[in-house]
Design a protein around this motif. Sequence first.
Motif, PDB file in Angstrom:
ATOM      1  N   HIS A  39       0.798  -1.120  -0.097  1.00 12.98           N
ATOM      2  CA  HIS A  39       0.131   0.163   0.035  1.00 12.98           C
ATOM      3  C   HIS A  39       0.894   1.007  -0.083  1.00 12.98           C
ATOM      4  CE1 HIS A  39      -2.985   2.925   1.500  1.00 12.98           C
ATOM      5  NE2 HIS A  39      -3.654   2.161   1.504  1.00 12.98           N
ATOM      6  N   THR A  98       3.569   3.073   2.839  1.00  9.70           N
ATOM      7  CA  THR A  98       4.003   1.914   3.715  1.00  9.70           C
ATOM      8  C   THR A  98       5.582   1.814   3.843  1.00  9.70           C
ATOM      9  OG1 THR A  98       2.101   0.991   3.441  1.00  9.70           O
ATOM     10  CG2 THR A  98       3.892  -0.602   3.959  1.00  9.70           C
ATOM     11  N   ASP A 115      -0.643  -3.584   3.919  1.00  4.18           N
ATOM     12  CA  ASP A 115      -1.167  -2.357   4.180  1.00  4.18           C
ATOM     13  C   ASP A 115      -0.715  -1.684   5.464  1.00  4.18           C
ATOM     14  OD1 ASP A 115      -2.596  -3.866   5.655  1.00  4.18           O
ATOM     15  OD2 ASP A 115      -4.649  -3.139   5.075  1.00  4.18           O
ATOM     16  N   GLY A 116       0.147  -2.116   6.174  1.00  2.00           N
ATOM     17  CA  GLY A 116       0.581  -1.595   7.505  1.00  2.00           C
ATOM     18  C   GLY A 116       2.393  -1.708   7.451  1.00  2.00           C
ATOM     19  N   ARG A 147       1.275   5.069   7.851  1.00  2.00           N
ATOM     20  CA  ARG A 147       0.635   3.893   8.235  1.00  2.00           C
ATOM     21  C   ARG A 147       0.617   3.445   9.583  1.00  2.00           C
ATOM     22  NH1 ARG A 147      -3.177   3.489   5.113  1.00  2.00           N
ATOM     23  NH2 ARG A 147      -3.066   1.258   5.352  1.00  2.00           N
TER      24      ARG A 147
END
Length: 270
Positions: free
Chosen positions: A158, A161, A176-177, A257
Amino acid sequence: MSDANVHPTAIVSPNAKLGEGVKIGPFCIVGDNVVLHARVELVSHVVVEGHTEIGADTNIYPFASIGHRPQDRKYHGEASRLVIGERCTIREAATLNPGTESGGMLTQIGNDCLIMASAHVAHDAIIGNNVIMANYVGIAGHCQIGDNVIFGGSSVVHQFTRVGAHAFVGAHSMVDGDIIPYGMAVGNRASLTGLNLVGLKRHKFDREAIHRLRAAYRMIFASEGTLRERVEDAAGLFKNDVLVQNVVSFITASSERPILLPHSSNAQAD
């Protein structure tokens, strides 16, 4: 134009700067503002455009698209850059885009990276040294990837990130992190699944240092208290340990993030 070996079917701008021993194969296109350092090889059908600089001894394979305008609607033609390091290998149909005004004007790839077929590095991403991206990996805009990170095939990251040094991302993962240094993440959406012990051993990290890192990992991602409290505890207990302090610094740094957590953890963000 130095002693570059340019195939007669290639189209190379007279304004491009070619280092000693550069090889440009059949049907390649090299634009006005491109710099190819010593012994760069474009195998065939490679297009290099924009304000792109490619480091010495890098090899780029057919149908790679290097330096074309970013896939970002906020881009308005600014003279942003793409800089690729030395001794990189960029395989077939990979796409690498330059930066944007809103992201720092630079996309950068470190030295000794392997970017496999059909992988993508988007605008304003900063990629460290010795990073491996398997086939179809997608790195979105503004990502920061540390040294010695390995991405399994078809994994995607993402935008904004961070992935810490020596981390491993499993195939088909959607990240996504932020992934801590030395961490391992797998899944859609990905979760932290432990430490990249195989990678640490391959890079000959000290056994005792790995044991301390494992102890700190268990402390940081335990279920008691908040994540902030546990990070502070680990920072104090392992204050002289470089690997642990790298993880602490990564977690406490500002980021767009959240930190990726283990599925089993009930960790709170603060």
